[in-house]
Design an enzyme around this catalytic site. Structure first.
Site, PDB file in Angstrom:
ATOM      1  CG  HIS A  90       0.981   7.184  -5.160  1.00  0.00           C
ATOM      2  ND1 HIS A  90       1.987   6.410  -4.638  1.00  0.00           N
ATOM      3  CD2 HIS A  90      -0.163   6.491  -4.976  1.00  0.00           C
ATOM      4  CE1 HIS A  90       1.456   5.287  -4.168  1.00  0.00           C
ATOM      5  NE2 HIS A  90       0.153   5.314  -4.368  1.00  0.00           N
ATOM      6  CD  GLU A 160      -3.098   6.066  -1.700  1.00  0.00           C
ATOM      7  OE1 GLU A 160      -3.658   5.017  -2.011  1.00  0.00           O
ATOM      8  OE2 GLU A 160      -2.073   6.469  -2.265  1.00  0.00           O
TER       9      GLU A 160
HETATM   10  P1  13P Z   1      -1.930  -0.936  -1.766  1.00  0.00           P
HETATM   11  O1  13P Z   1      -3.410  -1.088  -2.010  1.00  0.00           O
HETATM   12  O2  13P Z   1      -1.100  -1.945  -2.496  1.00  0.00           O
HETATM   13  O3  13P Z   1      -1.613  -0.819  -0.319  1.00  0.00           O
HETATM   14  O4  13P Z   1      -1.504   0.470  -2.436  1.00  0.00           O
HETATM   15  C1  13P Z   1      -2.265   1.579  -2.163  1.00  0.00           C
HETATM   16  C2  13P Z   1      -1.891   2.639  -3.098  1.00  0.00           C
HETATM   17  O5  13P Z   1      -0.760   3.083  -3.133  1.00  0.00           O
HETATM   18  C3  13P Z   1      -2.930   3.116  -4.030  1.00  0.00           C
HETATM   19  O6  13P Z   1      -2.516   4.268  -4.681  1.00  0.00           O
END
Ligand code: 13P
Length: 236
Positions: A90, A160
């Site tokens: 992450h 992400e």
């Molecule tokens: P947000 O949904 O707060 O943007 O975070 C995304 C995230 O890091 C999920 O792992």
């Protein structure tokens, strides 16, 4: 079946974790959504004991192994406590604990040998996005993390974009669609028994149905919105 994954990060205290876990436990089994939540590591055992049907994942593991390693979270704790999923790489772990693709790859191998399904996070910075090098960047990340000679069971990859996490900004739907298609495509050269591509970054009640309607998006990884009961109730 789309994966709906709630990454509660370190947002919630014990009472809030209990209350949202109780809400999830009250849902009847759905064929549309598989709901998984990642409480803070301290709260796994409590959630498991009170709501044994909830599926949980860990937010991270480390590579130090059992032994003289104060503050570590070894993968055997996940195995022994029947936590079947773990997020790897992450962006917050990459920036706070200096993880990189090489450490993510080692953690991935640990997950595979311990039968833990990994959720591998990848994503580009704003400058990579603006210079239209996202695909090249993601391909390099995939190639750094996965090994062509390894047979993988179930793997979840979460796209992400770093500039989207916690900012309220998302790529256009057409871009999420294009990247998900692309990731499915480039993953074909690896030996995955099952591969799921998720999107994460500023997913909320306003955009979640559009994102989930994209055929090649197999689910969402949600941070702050997933700490709100209104958002969770959407998947009831
Ligand atoms: P947000 O949904 O707060 O943007 O975070 C995304 C995230 O890091 C999920 O792992």
């Amino acid at each position: 079946m789309k994966y709906i994954i709630f990454n509660w990060k370190s947002y919630l205290n014990l009472k809030e974790t209990t209350s949202l876990s109780m809400l999830i436990a009250s849902f009847s089994k759905s064929k549309k959504h598989k709901i998984i939540s990642a409480p803070n590591n301290f709260f796994h055992l409590m959630v498991q004991k009170k709501y044994p049907k909830n599926t949980l994942f860990a937010q991270n593991i480390d590579l130090h192994g059992l032994g003289a390693s104060t503050g570590s979270l070894d993968i055997s704790y996940l195995r022994e406590n029947k936590i079947k999923y773990c997020i790897l790489g992450h962006s917050e772990v990459r920036s706070n604990f200096k993880d990189n693709d090489q450490t993510v790859s080692k953690k991935l191998n640990l997950c595979i040998t311990n039968n833990i399904t990994p959720i591998v996070c990848i994503g580009e910075s704003k400058s990579v996005y603006e210079s239209k090098k996202t695909k090249k960047y993601l391909k390099t990340q995939i190639d750094n993390i996965f090994n062509k000679k390894t047979s993988y069971r179930e793997i979840i990859v979460a796209y992400e974009p770093l500039w989207s996490i916690g900012t309220g900004l998302t790529p256009k739907m057409s871009e999420i669609d294009e990247i998900s298609n692309y990731l499915h495509d480039i993953c074909k050269k690896y030996s995955f028994k099952k591969i799921k591509i998720l999107y994460g970054g500023s997913v909320n009640l306003d955009n979640v149905s559009d994102i989930l309607s994209l055929q090649k998006v197999n689910g969402v990884l949600v941070g702050s919105a997933s700490t709100k009961s209104d958002f969770i109730k959407y998947f009831k």
